[in-house]
Design a protein around this motif. Sequence first.
Motif, PDB file in Angstrom:
ATOM      1  N   SER A  11     -13.986   2.117  12.417  1.00 28.50           N
ATOM      2  CA  SER A  11     -13.918   3.304  11.565  1.00 28.50           C
ATOM      3  C   SER A  11     -12.522   3.551  11.023  1.00 28.50           C
ATOM      4  N   GLU A  12     -11.486   2.987  11.656  1.00 32.70           N
ATOM      5  CA  GLU A  12     -10.116   3.162  11.171  1.00 32.70           C
ATOM      6  C   GLU A  12      -9.367   1.834  11.252  1.00 32.70           C
ATOM      7  N   LEU A  13      -8.738   1.458  10.139  1.00 38.23           N
ATOM      8  CA  LEU A  13      -7.947   0.233  10.079  1.00 38.23           C
ATOM      9  C   LEU A  13      -6.603   0.533   9.431  1.00 38.23           C
ATOM     10  N   ARG A  14      -5.541   0.060  10.062  1.00 38.97           N
ATOM     11  CA  ARG A  14      -4.204   0.152   9.476  1.00 38.97           C
ATOM     12  C   ARG A  14      -3.555  -1.217   9.516  1.00 38.97           C
ATOM     13  N   VAL A  15      -3.140  -1.696   8.351  1.00 43.08           N
ATOM     14  CA  VAL A  15      -2.471  -2.982   8.223  1.00 43.08           C
ATOM     15  C   VAL A  15      -1.054  -2.723   7.732  1.00 43.08           C
ATOM     16  N   PHE A  16      -0.072  -2.922   8.613  1.00 46.27           N
ATOM     17  CA  PHE A  16       1.319  -2.624   8.307  1.00 46.27           C
ATOM     18  C   PHE A  16       2.039  -3.894   7.846  1.00 46.27           C
ATOM     19  N   PRO A  17       3.093  -3.740   7.040  1.00 45.38           N
ATOM     20  CA  PRO A  17       3.811  -4.924   6.560  1.00 45.38           C
ATOM     21  C   PRO A  17       4.856  -5.407   7.558  1.00 45.38           C
ATOM     22  N   LEU A  26      -5.468   2.260   5.897  1.00 48.54           N
ATOM     23  CA  LEU A  26      -4.105   2.163   5.365  1.00 48.54           C
ATOM     24  C   LEU A  26      -3.821   0.679   5.204  1.00 48.54           C
ATOM     25  N   TYR A  27      -3.495   0.249   3.976  1.00 47.32           N
ATOM     26  CA  TYR A  27      -3.436  -1.183   3.684  1.00 47.32           C
ATOM     27  C   TYR A  27      -2.207  -1.464   2.834  1.00 47.32           C
ATOM     28  N   PHE A  28      -1.230  -2.161   3.430  1.00 41.93           N
ATOM     29  CA  PHE A  28      -0.029  -2.582   2.710  1.00 41.93           C
ATOM     30  C   PHE A  28      -0.232  -4.018   2.221  1.00 41.93           C
ATOM     31  N   CYS A  29       0.073  -4.245   0.961  1.00 42.08           N
ATOM     32  CA  CYS A  29      -0.081  -5.584   0.410  1.00 42.08           C
ATOM     33  C   CYS A  29       0.823  -5.732  -0.815  1.00 42.08           C
ATOM     34  N   GLN A  30       0.842  -6.925  -1.365  1.00 44.26           N
ATOM     35  CA  GLN A  30       1.590  -7.193  -2.593  1.00 44.26           C
ATOM     36  C   GLN A  30       0.670  -7.569  -3.751  1.00 44.26           C
ATOM     37  N   ARG A  31      -0.550  -7.990  -3.440  1.00 45.93           N
ATOM     38  CA  ARG A  31      -1.472  -8.464  -4.467  1.00 45.93           C
ATOM     39  C   ARG A  31      -2.815  -7.771  -4.304  1.00 45.93           C
ATOM     40  N   MET A  32      -3.354  -7.275  -5.413  1.00 42.18           N
ATOM     41  CA  MET A  32      -4.626  -6.558  -5.346  1.00 42.18           C
ATOM     42  C   MET A  32      -5.344  -6.683  -6.688  1.00 42.18           C
ATOM     43  N   THR A  33      -6.657  -6.453  -6.664  1.00 43.71           N
ATOM     44  CA  THR A  33      -7.454  -6.468  -7.889  1.00 43.71           C
ATOM     45  C   THR A  33      -8.316  -5.214  -7.957  1.00 43.71           C
ATOM     46  N   ASN A  34      -8.668  -4.836  -9.164  1.00 46.99           N
ATOM     47  CA  ASN A  34      -9.592  -3.719  -9.352  1.00 46.99           C
ATOM     48  C   ASN A  34     -10.942  -4.021  -8.717  1.00 46.99           C
ATOM     49  N   LEU A  87      -0.215  -5.876  12.262  1.00 48.65           N
ATOM     50  CA  LEU A  87       0.706  -6.323  11.225  1.00 48.65           C
ATOM     51  C   LEU A  87       0.004  -7.270  10.265  1.00 48.65           C
ATOM     52  N   ASP A  88       0.518  -7.335   9.040  1.00 45.04           N
ATOM     53  CA  ASP A  88      -0.137  -8.169   8.036  1.00 45.04           C
ATOM     54  C   ASP A  88       0.028  -9.661   8.294  1.00 45.04           C
ATOM     55  N   THR A  89       0.778 -10.039   9.334  1.00 46.16           N
ATOM     56  CA  THR A  89       0.958 -11.456   9.645  1.00 46.16           C
ATOM     57  C   THR A  89      -0.350 -12.144  10.044  1.00 46.16           C
ATOM     58  N   VAL A  90      -1.386 -11.369  10.365  1.00 47.74           N
ATOM     59  CA  VAL A  90      -2.678 -11.986  10.687  1.00 47.74           C
ATOM     60  C   VAL A  90      -3.321 -12.578   9.439  1.00 47.74           C
ATOM     61  N   GLY A  91      -2.871 -12.150   8.262  1.00 48.78           N
ATOM     62  CA  GLY A  91      -3.376 -12.712   7.019  1.00 48.78           C
ATOM     63  C   GLY A  91      -4.816 -12.336   6.711  1.00 48.78           C
ATOM     64  N   ASP A  92      -5.277 -12.786   5.560  1.00 45.11           N
ATOM     65  CA  ASP A  92      -6.662 -12.522   5.156  1.00 45.11           C
ATOM     66  C   ASP A  92      -7.650 -13.163   6.127  1.00 45.11           C
ATOM     67  N   ASP A  93      -7.293 -14.301   6.688  1.00 42.20           N
ATOM     68  CA  ASP A  93      -8.172 -14.987   7.628  1.00 42.20           C
ATOM     69  C   ASP A  93      -8.371 -14.151   8.890  1.00 42.20           C
TER      70      ASP A  93
END
Length: 631
Positions: free
Chosen positions: A400-406, A436-444, A381-387
Amino acid sequence: MAEGGEGEEEEERSCASGFGIGGDDGAGCSGSSAPAARMRSGTGGGTEQPPPPPPFSDQVLENVLESVLEFLTCRRDRNAVSLVCRSWYRAEAQTRREVFIGNCYAVLPVRAVARYRSARAMVLKGRPRFDDFSLIPPGWGGRFSPWATAMAAAYPWFERVCLKRITVSDADLALLARSFPSFRDLTLICCDGFGTTGLAAVAELCRNLRVLDLIENDVEDEDEQVVDWISRFPETITCLESLSFECVNCAVNFAALEALVARSPSLRRLRVNEHVSVSQLRRLMERTPQLTHLGTGSFHLVPADAGAADLDVTDLESSFAASKSLVCLSGFRVLDPEYLPAIFPACANLVSLNLSYAVFIAEQLKPVIAQCHNLQTFWVLDTVGDDGLRSVAKNCKKLSELRVFPMDATEDSEGFVSDSGLVAISEGCPNLRSILYFCQRMTNAAVVTMSKNCPNLAVFRLCIMGRHRPDRLTGQPMDEGFGAIVMNCKKLTRLAISGLLTDRVFEYIADHGRSVRTLSVAFSGDSDLSLKHLFQGCPNLKKLEIRDCPFGDAGLLFGVHHFYNMRFLWMSSCMPSLRGCKEVARRLPHLVVEVIADSPQDIYSDAVEKLYLYRSLSGPREDAPPFVNIL
């Protein structure tokens, strides 16, 4: 479409003259003349002539071909073989042991079983993937009953069934259990309609059962309907290798479960539901030290359990330490953090860790992930945060596979991960193949960095949950980021895009996404030109899923010459009209065009809420509900 090579059958190439088919090769054996006989025996005084070689027959050639095809396992290769000629078509069908059907309405059950008479296994999918997001109205269809009936009559030797997004009744499961004496493998994924009564029939009647995996299904009986299905397994030594019932929402007979795993020496995979407490889990692990895959259930202490009050972390830790073969760990649906250190002894061997049901924060994750140096698959879950993601990047170099769910999937949620976490993963996990990456903020810049650091990506699904979210730093559309993904990741086969996107990104995908087979689009594009780019530039595109985009009739009609080569097109909350959909149906009579409304009253409205196009050898289905209009 059935992935078994169903389609246009090529006419058989004539080869009779080349192999002497039709010659009278038997005349010389049963009614040969005396001179000819003397010549063959060397007594005729003339020069001895060698006998003519026996001509080949169609049957001999097909037998040889069938022997070769036994070693061909890839279904795409088999599909290609079936299109060579009619005899190859027959030989391929006779030797196929597993049939994959990606849409239960692509072919009639009776036609499928008539063609693949020697099949031992079937993988069958029903409702479109957007059913996972509650975008398919209840009662749309996808029932297993017609397939169960056809299979029961044709395949007494059947061994394995895997169903996904299918409505399966208890009667269907009972029919399978009664009809297949050698049945040994049942996997149900995202299915509904059945309960513990059906599971009891499978457990009791399938005496050779090796696999019973229930994954993400809706299994919930009323209290008075719950059946003690675990007790129905044979009381002798069983053949069970895998038992997964994480999604069963009612308690099981733990004494029967403990006895079952104790008499299942071949059991390698066990995933229990949240009604199994951590103290009960320890007892199960003591009975099954040979496990390779474990779903922990709740990982929570229930004081009412016998002996639960005496359970210490070190006792549980010893059980994990004794599980030397454990490589896959999941569960943790109700987590008591004080028991988390107990899994540390198993972490070094783990190649797969699924924490997507547990609310972990970075400080809880770090001591676990610091020991998972062999991890290849990680869901969280995304509760682990960027840290927390930075810790994953630091310690999991083989990932090789990462899924981050909201944790909160609503559009206006804040979210816990951002572009910073994505950059960290790309820098620390160069072997990444799928994300698979769920987020609210992203940059090019972050997405471009990902494309350069992980060029071997085959699956890139970035879901920016807010509508039309731009680059959080520059305010620009996310076109350049996704453009870099398709430019730099040459092995990309699956792509999901979202955020503020213009027609430009679809031009990038058309120019560089030659290998993309599945594309999911949300809240994107300026105009119908976007679809024009896709249909003109993605030759391998098979599945196209679109929601909340400004695409109308013009964009839809750009795909008329491509739809027959695709498995399906899904559009919801877009801008096609009923008239445009009818035009597609008129031009492509062998394509099924379904207009799906939220209620029967809206079925003939000119504004189309949901559109589902798919190929079918059987034409329109007969079980469409009132809110589905098949054009």
